[in-house]
Scaffold this motif. Structure first.
Motif, mmCIF file in Angstrom:
data_model
loop_
_atom_site.group_PDB
_atom_site.id
_atom_site.type_symbol
_atom_site.label_atom_id
_atom_site.label_comp_id
_atom_site.label_asym_id
_atom_site.label_seq_id
_atom_site.Cartn_x
_atom_site.Cartn_y
_atom_site.Cartn_z
ATOM 1 N N ASN A 45 99.449 8.492 28.973
ATOM 2 C CA ASN A 45 101.081 9.605 28.536
ATOM 3 C C ASN A 45 100.909 10.561 27.482
ATOM 4 N N THR A 46 100.720 11.944 27.530
ATOM 5 C CA THR A 46 100.696 12.579 26.211
ATOM 6 C C THR A 46 101.827 12.755 25.256
ATOM 7 N N THR A 48 104.965 14.340 22.652
ATOM 8 C CA THR A 48 105.543 15.581 22.802
ATOM 9 C C THR A 48 106.249 15.511 21.048
ATOM 10 N N ARG A 88 100.789 20.857 21.124
ATOM 11 C CA ARG A 88 100.774 20.338 22.837
ATOM 12 C C ARG A 88 99.838 19.485 22.488
ATOM 13 N N ARG A 115 96.546 18.393 26.458
ATOM 14 C CA ARG A 115 96.559 18.702 26.276
ATOM 15 C C ARG A 115 97.941 19.098 27.502
ATOM 16 N N ASP A 116 99.417 19.622 27.146
ATOM 17 C CA ASP A 116 100.111 19.794 28.595
ATOM 18 C C ASP A 116 99.897 20.955 28.606
ATOM 19 N N GLY A 120 105.578 19.740 28.413
ATOM 20 C CA GLY A 120 105.528 18.918 26.344
ATOM 21 C C GLY A 120 106.203 20.019 25.561
ATOM 22 N N ARG A 127 105.898 16.691 33.099
ATOM 23 C CA ARG A 127 104.847 17.462 32.041
ATOM 24 C C ARG A 127 103.517 17.231 32.613
ATOM 25 N N GLY A 129 99.315 17.805 32.298
ATOM 26 C CA GLY A 129 97.986 17.977 30.976
ATOM 27 C C GLY A 129 96.418 17.511 31.864
ATOM 28 N N THR A 149 96.739 14.218 33.613
ATOM 29 C CA THR A 149 98.013 13.516 33.111
ATOM 30 C C THR A 149 99.138 14.324 33.714
ATOM 31 N N THR A 150 99.911 13.894 34.819
ATOM 32 C CA THR A 150 101.275 13.910 35.216
ATOM 33 C C THR A 150 102.316 13.413 34.794
#
Length: 279
Positions: A45-46, A48, A88, A115-116, A120, A127, A129, A149-150
């Motif tokens: 995951n990204t 924030t 982000r 990067r989102d 993000g 989100r 990315g 990535t979602t």
């Protein structure tokens, strides 16, 4: 090997009650449990700006008739660094050491920047990315990859999905490899989340009879994540059976995978992780 991994998981869970990470409310605040730095074991995951922290992650795993970052048919130890870079951007890098049942050892590394482009800027909500990364697998084959990535985070549940496209620089590998994964968590009690994770790798095996990694493989298993309030630590566990949905006659390689690639047999994998917040 199994006893060592079992002892590791028990020690991780037991350490929750021994933490001394509580800080006075005047000088810090509780991070929402939904903002776990790495809640899932098979999807990335990204991060924030709501909690722009740097984290260290250690994971141990064991597998039977599987390969990848867990080691071919044995155990692995993996160390990872993950952090929010601003605007982000998220950095994620890891290095793994695998021990086969025959006593041999090998290593693998990878690093990527995500990067989102949708969302993000806050914890809750959707989100989406994109990432770019490089890797070296257990057999010293280099590769470049990109990951979509979602994720969607809410107060009591979270969803994540990854689609990774990889180009390996080896003549015996596919032009493009695809690995996809999804995960879902719901709050069970307090800051303990539970759900399922599923992984599909080399899915091109469904339409390519000569898929270079041995065929399409699937995994689905239970997933747990605990993020104690006012703690620098978080914990995750996931595992389950690996099903070979299709079979190829091509000898599989040692490509970096989250599930595995050897032989035309089903397998099993179990992984546990501890994340430490450097903030």
């Amino acid at each position: 090997m199994r006893i060592n991994i079992g002892t590791f998981i028990i020690a991780v869970l037991a350490s929750i009650t021994m933490q001394a990470q509580t800080v006075a409310p005047k000088t810090s605040y509780a991070i929402p449990a939904s903002e776990a730095a790495q809640p899932f074991l098979f999807s990335v995951n990204t991060l924030t700006a709501s909690a722009p922290f740097w984290n260290l992650n250690y994971s141990g795993s064991c597998g039977e008739r599987v390969a990848g970052p867990f080691g071919y048919d044995g155990t692995t130890q993996q160390f990872a660094l993950k952090g929010y870079m601003g605007d982000r951007f998220t950095l994620y890098a890891n290095a793994a050491l695998g021990f086969s049942r025959s006593g041999n050892a090998a290593s693998a590394q990878q690093a990527e920047v995500m990067r989102d482009f949708i969302g993000g800027k806050q914890i809750f909500g959707p989100r989406v990315g994109l990432s770019f990364g490089v890797s070296r697998d257990w057999s010293n084959v280099k590769a470049i990859f990109s990951r979509i990535t979602t994720s969607f985070d809410a107060a009591s549940w979270r969803f994540i999905g990854n689609a990774r496209f990889e180009k390996a620089f080896a003549s015996n590998r596919d032009d493009i490899d695809l690995v996809s994964s999804i995960g879902f968590h719901h709050r069970l009690v307090g800051t303990l989340y539970g759900g399922l994770e599923a992984v599909g790798e080399d899915l091109e095996g469904f339409w390519e009879a000569d898929e270079a990694e041995g065929g399409a493989k699937l995994l689905i298993g239970p997933s747990l994540n605990l993020v104690p309030a006012y703690s620098r630590f978080s914990f995750s566990v996931c595992g389950g059976p690996v099903f070979y949905a299709t079979h190829s006659q091509v000898v599989p390689s040692d490509a970096i995978r989250d599930v595995g690639t050897p032989a035309a047999q089903n397998g099993f994998t179990l992984r546990a992780a501890v994340n430490f917040n450097l903030h």
